[in-house]
Design a protein around this motif. Structure first.
Motif, mmCIF file in Angstrom:
data_model
loop_
_atom_site.group_PDB
_atom_site.id
_atom_site.type_symbol
_atom_site.label_atom_id
_atom_site.label_comp_id
_atom_site.label_asym_id
_atom_site.label_seq_id
_atom_site.Cartn_x
_atom_site.Cartn_y
_atom_site.Cartn_z
ATOM 1 N N GLU A 145 0.820 -1.304 0.079
ATOM 2 C CA GLU A 145 0.042 0.124 0.060
ATOM 3 C C GLU A 145 0.956 1.420 0.061
ATOM 4 O OE1 GLU A 145 -0.472 -1.801 3.984
ATOM 5 O OE2 GLU A 145 0.098 -2.441 1.953
ATOM 6 N N ARG A 160 -4.702 1.701 -8.060
ATOM 7 C CA ARG A 160 -4.729 1.185 -6.745
ATOM 8 C C ARG A 160 -4.633 -0.485 -6.996
ATOM 9 N NH1 ARG A 160 -10.746 0.385 -6.564
ATOM 10 N NH2 ARG A 160 -11.312 1.918 -8.349
ATOM 11 N N GLN A 161 -4.204 -1.087 -6.194
ATOM 12 C CA GLN A 161 -3.860 -2.557 -6.041
ATOM 13 C C GLN A 161 -5.371 -3.456 -6.208
ATOM 14 O OE1 GLN A 161 -2.434 -5.118 -2.789
ATOM 15 N NE2 GLN A 161 -0.812 -5.332 -3.969
ATOM 16 N N TYR A 174 -3.109 -4.261 -10.739
ATOM 17 C CA TYR A 174 -3.443 -3.084 -10.477
ATOM 18 C C TYR A 174 -4.692 -2.432 -11.225
ATOM 19 C CZ TYR A 174 0.024 -2.130 -6.770
ATOM 20 O OH TYR A 174 0.781 -2.130 -5.566
ATOM 21 N N ASP A 177 -6.975 4.566 -11.819
ATOM 22 C CA ASP A 177 -8.292 5.448 -11.770
ATOM 23 C C ASP A 177 -8.540 6.411 -12.703
ATOM 24 O OD1 ASP A 177 -8.946 3.839 -9.690
ATOM 25 O OD2 ASP A 177 -8.260 4.892 -8.075
#
Lengths: 189, 259
Positions: A145, A160-161, A174, A177
């Motif tokens: 993170e 984001r993962q 991943y 966004d």
């Protein structure tokens, strides 16, 4: 380095030719980088009248390991290397820090976010007295993170993962966004 | 002084726990609650299978150099596919059925925390081969331990249903955790020579880590004192036989078959 043996086989390819042949062997799952780029070739030396290619596995269970050994063998035969054997070397354990700098860019161009350089400190072989010991004191936990992984398509860092694991043992999933594309991240290891 | 037979038994314990847990995780293929987790579980299993192979290869070499042996020990496949249940030395925890996702998560969490502590110790073993395999495996297992702890927290501190199930998994598997820290003569003889880890000494760190994660997960740490034992000596629960029946069936029907 190999002078003592060079008279035995006058026309055998030299060490540079062997490295060139190895540099042309692609990783079977990530064909834009070679096994040399990946940092898994740990040594090429003439020993007991044959070439010994030392290879270290990436992950213990990576299914590509056996394919790679086969590919290396075929490439060496094609390069005219008659006598060789492939040896597995476990220590020091492979780390993504050994991936060649220019190969990181090729990974990104291929759509795989490359691991950050120098993000993971591997175990080292240290000398204590007469025996060498494996020193793991510098090994530290990779916190996923905390990673700021840029999207390989649009370079956005708003990513984001999705999962700690991906299509191969060495990757995580991943999602970006901004461009909304999913992508693979080559995990620092 | 520890014997080669003790070293062989010890290495087989390491190999068998990895192999049996890998097989359990493999049972999730196609059944994971979401695709990402299906892939994650089987990747963890793949790491463990790879580690098992490294241990089996070493076990074969140790067996080959035993006095009276013909010089060649058993192969990885012979160890995995041709032994009866009583020959397996894995922890009882590793063979417990998958249950629901919380049960699988609890099993993995207990195992991963122990596994990481164990490998840290084995990475400085006086047996060079054990140290090399452990240092390699440790990097993979650190990642496993982080993942399974995250899921304990996510499910424990999740919905009422996920909390209830996570607590059940933690409670039900607790009795299989004591064996991980119970040293027998084999452990003690090898630990005295700096070859094996002193497993009893790992318990405080394991309890601290488990307690910290369960606290974050709003779960209650079990307190039952009675623990199951026997896996390391070859005395297993009824579940191992069923697992082996599936895992070994092809090699039993067609001994020596190759891909």
């Amino acid at each position: 380095m190999v002078s003592s043996a060079s008279s035995a086989v006058a026309d055998r390819p030299g060490v540079a030719a062997i490295w060139r042949a190895l540099a042309a062997v692609p990783d079977p799952e990530i064909p834009v980088i070679s096994v040399v780029d990946l940092g898994i070739i740990r040594g090429v030396e003439w020993r007991d009248e044959e070439w010994v290619i030392s290879v270290t596995p990436t992950y213990s269970g990576c299914p590509a390991t056996e394919v790679i050994a086969g590919d290396i063998g075929r490439a060496l035969v094609a390069a005219g290397v008659a006598r060789f054997r492939i040896e597995t070397r476990l220590a020091p354990a492979w780390t993504t820090d050994w991936i060649a700098p220019d190969a990181r860019q090729r990974l990104a161009d291929y759509g795989i976010a490359p691991p950050g350089a120098g993000t993971v400190v591997s175990s080292q072989i240290g000398q204590t007295g007469q025996t060498s010991r494996i020193d793991i004191s510098a090994l530290h936990r990779y916190r996923s993170e905390a990673a700021n992984v840029p999207c390989p398509r649009c370079n956005s860092t708003r990513t984001r993962q999705q999962s700690r694991y991906g299509s191969t043992p060495c990757k995580a999933q991943y999602r970006c966004d901004d461009c909304l594309e999913p992508f693979d991240y080559f995990k620092p290891h | 002084m520890a014997s080669d037979q003790q070293l062989l038994d010890y290495v087989l314990r390491l190999a068998d726990s990895d192999l049996i847990l890998a097989q359990r995780l493999g049972e999730w293929v196609g059944h994971g609650p979401v695709l990402e987790e299906d892939i994650a579980l089987t990747n963890v299993g793949l790491d463990l299978l790879g580690q098992a192979r490294l241990w089996f290869a070493y076990a074969g070499e140790v067996e080959g150099r035993q006095v009276g042996s013909s010089g060649a020990g058993r192969s990885e496949d012979e160890f995995a596919y041709m032994r009866e249940g009583g020959g397996f030395r894995n922890l009882l925890l590793a063979e417990q059925p998958n249950g629901n996702y919380a049960d699988t998560t609890a099993r993995q969490f207990y195992f991963d925390v122990w596994h990481e502590l164990l490998l840290r110790n084995l990475a400085v073993s006086r047996d060079r081969r054990i140290a090399e395999i452990a240092a390699k495996a440790l990097k993979e297992v650190m990642y496993h331990a982080e993942r399974s702890a995250d899921w304990v927290i996510r499910l424990g501190d999740g919905t009422e249903l996920s909390h209830t199930r996570m607590q059940s998994g933690i409670d039900d598997l607790w009795m299989y955790t004591g064996e991980m820290f119970a040293a027998d003569d084999t452990d003690l003889a090898l630990a005295a020579e700096g070859v094996a880890a002193d497993v009893g000494a790992l318990l405080p760190a394991w309890r601290d880590r488990v307690a910290a994660v369960l606290d974050l997960a709003t779960l209650t740490m079990p307190s039952a004192a009675w623990m199951q034992r026997g896996g390391k000596q070859g005395v297993h629960s009824e579940h191992l036989g069923h697992l082996l029946a599936e895992m070994q069936s092809l090699q039993r029907a067609h001994p020596g078959a190759q891909w």
